[in-house]
Write an enzyme that holds these catalytic residues in place. Structure first.
Site, mmCIF file in Angstrom:
data_model
loop_
_atom_site.group_PDB
_atom_site.id
_atom_site.type_symbol
_atom_site.label_atom_id
_atom_site.label_comp_id
_atom_site.label_asym_id
_atom_site.label_seq_id
_atom_site.Cartn_x
_atom_site.Cartn_y
_atom_site.Cartn_z
ATOM 1 N N TYR A 56 -49.695 -67.024 24.142
ATOM 2 C CA TYR A 56 -49.026 -68.001 25.010
ATOM 3 C C TYR A 56 -47.543 -68.073 24.663
ATOM 4 C CZ TYR A 56 -52.118 -70.680 28.068
ATOM 5 O OH TYR A 56 -52.901 -71.095 29.111
ATOM 6 N N GLU A 58 -44.908 -70.281 26.580
ATOM 7 C CA GLU A 58 -44.207 -71.167 27.510
ATOM 8 C C GLU A 58 -42.740 -71.301 27.126
ATOM 9 O OE1 GLU A 58 -46.001 -74.945 28.117
ATOM 10 O OE2 GLU A 58 -47.729 -74.126 29.167
ATOM 11 N N ASP A 202 -35.934 -60.559 50.225
ATOM 12 C CA ASP A 202 -37.269 -60.283 49.699
ATOM 13 C C ASP A 202 -37.472 -58.776 49.803
ATOM 14 O OD1 ASP A 202 -39.957 -59.935 49.163
ATOM 15 O OD2 ASP A 202 -40.575 -61.763 50.198
ATOM 16 N N THR A 228 -41.757 -58.181 44.193
ATOM 17 C CA THR A 228 -42.890 -57.861 43.346
ATOM 18 C C THR A 228 -42.498 -56.667 42.488
ATOM 19 O OG1 THR A 228 -43.791 -56.513 45.140
ATOM 20 C CG2 THR A 228 -44.645 -58.753 44.932
ATOM 21 N N LYS A 231 -46.010 -52.032 44.276
ATOM 22 C CA LYS A 231 -45.579 -51.354 45.503
ATOM 23 C C LYS A 231 -44.713 -50.125 45.163
ATOM 24 C CE LYS A 231 -45.941 -55.544 48.335
ATOM 25 N NZ LYS A 231 -45.967 -56.688 47.405
ATOM 26 N N ARG A 237 -48.924 -55.609 38.593
ATOM 27 C CA ARG A 237 -48.918 -56.676 39.585
ATOM 28 C C ARG A 237 -48.216 -57.894 39.021
ATOM 29 N NH1 ARG A 237 -52.945 -56.093 43.499
ATOM 30 N NH2 ARG A 237 -51.968 -57.891 44.462
#
Length: 420
Positions: A56, A58, A202, A228, A231, A237
């Site tokens: 983790y 954060e 985008d 992203t 692609k 991903r």
């Protein structure tokens, strides 16, 4: 066999391991032509399957809420530095979990509920998160939408400017999910400046083409860039937000703590690998080959009587309008899938059919290009597509199985990362 081998998984959960092996084999044996899909490299696969998934983190590098970050911070800093260098931006955030949360962070950073936002209408090739009604972005904000000309399938910038002057949006989105033509970022920027809007590019579909120099960059035109990392960019991903220095702090705050908790560190590592790969000359050659393949395929499909939205393509994407073939996009896509050609049914501009049963099929060349196919194979691919659509019209399942066998035979000569 899946590579790396799934030895421990096969022993612990043979049912799941068999499903993964089956999917790996399917990816090897089919022409994967969904425009938003690709194959990641072996290095990206290895990075995303590491012990980094255990941690983790954060916060941001140097400002975490959990201890034990002495290796995690440099990994994220490496990904950020590579993104900035590759795209030539002031600031990059590599923490968004996917493209939709990244776009939500843009709204959170720039707008308040009820503010007017502007994007391409979904049926014209836009994205759900650009203000479409079924998305949170259409429910929480006041969306206004631009279209494409019915005559040629191109963006009508006179319409874009008229809408922007009339509605005065706070944000203007450029980009989308089914745009086969080069996006004119300077024209969008000119309109955004005229109405005092922030331009968001985008580039989820074309990020790899931009990185490889096969599509113009929005840097210097759009204040914020959302993308992203899979692609055409050929990473895991995930997603990134990039911006000028003016908007950096607001975007970071919107991502964390605004929308997310801890980043997925294994994905961050995979992004770092993919960005390093995208900075190489071989990746630039790959990006240009994607476009060359798409143009060759578009020409071959046109020769076989298919109608292409906008008449062709400038990038990785082809949108077929099957209206004159007297078959819907959904049955055509299903027939193509049985024939070993993976696509998706898609709405075309001014479609008279329903979204779940539209007139179009969307095709892309990124994954084929990763496998090593070139312009030389595109006429054969077009021939298979044509035969499969004809077989679907005639309900000829045997012909579909025959095509699938021919596809498998071709692909035996083209290696796939993740399969041996």
């Amino acid at each position: 066999m899946h590579v790396p081998a799934l030895n421990a998984l096969t022993q612990a959960d043979p049912e799941l391991a068999a499903l993964i092996e089956g999917e790996a084999g399917r990816q090897h044996d089919t022409l994967r032509m969904i425009a938003s899909e690709n194959y990641v490299s072996q290095a990206v696969l290895e990075a995303t399957g590491t012990v980094l998934t255990n941690k983790y983190s954060e916060g941001y590098a140097g400002k975490r809420y959990y201890e034990g970050q002495r290796f995690i911070d440099p990994i994220e800093e490496l990904a950020v530095a590579r993104a900035r260098a590759l795209f030539g931006v002031d600031h990059a955030n590599v923490q968004p979990y996917s493209g939709s949360p990244a776009n939500l962070a843009v709204y959170m950073a720039l707008a308040k509920p009820g503010d007017t936002v502007m994007g391409m209408a979904l049926p014209m090739g836009g994205h759900l998160t650009h203000g479409w009604s079924v998305s949170a972005t259409g429910a929480w904000f006041r969306p206004v939408r631009y279209t494409v000309r019915q005559s040629d399938g191109r963006i009508d910038f006179d319409e874009v400017r008229d809408i922007a002057l009339r509605e005065r949006p706070k944000i203007i989105f450029s980009g989308g999910t089914a745009i086969p033509r080069t996006i004119d970022f300077p024209r969008f920027a000119e309109i955004a400046r005229e109405v005092g809007a922030v331009l968001v590019a985008d580039i989820a579909h074309i990020a790899g083409l931009i990185a490889g120099g096969a599509h113009p960059s929005p840097v210097g035109h759009a204040e914020i860039i959302s993308t992203t990392t899979h692609k055409t960019l050929r990473g895991p991903r995930g997603a990134m937000l990039m911006s000028d220095e003016q908007h950096a702090k607001a975007l970071d705050k919107a991502v964390f703590p605004g929308l997310q908790g801890g980043p997925h560190n294994h994905t961050t590592a995979g992004i770092a690998v993919a960005l390093a790969e995208a900075s190489t000359p071989s990746f630039s050659a790959y990006a240009h080959q994607i476009v060359a393949n798409a143009k060759a395929l578009a020409a071959a499909l046109t020769d076989r009587g298919f109608d292409l939205v906008s008449g062709g393509t400038d990038n990785h994407l082809i949108l077929l309008d099957l209206t004159t073939k007297n078959i819907g996009g959904k049955p055509a896509a299903r027939a193509l899938d049985r024939a070993g050609i993976e696509t998706n049914y898609n709405t075309v501009p001014y479609d008279t059919r329903k979204p779940f049963d539209p007139s179009g099929v969307r095709l892309g060349t990124p994954a084929l290009t990763t496998r090593g196919l070139t312009e030389a194979e595109m006429p054969q691919v077009a021939e298979w597509i044509s035969r499969a659509v004809d077989a679907a019209i005639k309900d000829d399942e045997q012909s579909l199985d025959t095509i699938a066998g021919e596809v498998r035979d071709l692909l035996k000569s083209y290696p796939m990362p993740g399969w041996k």
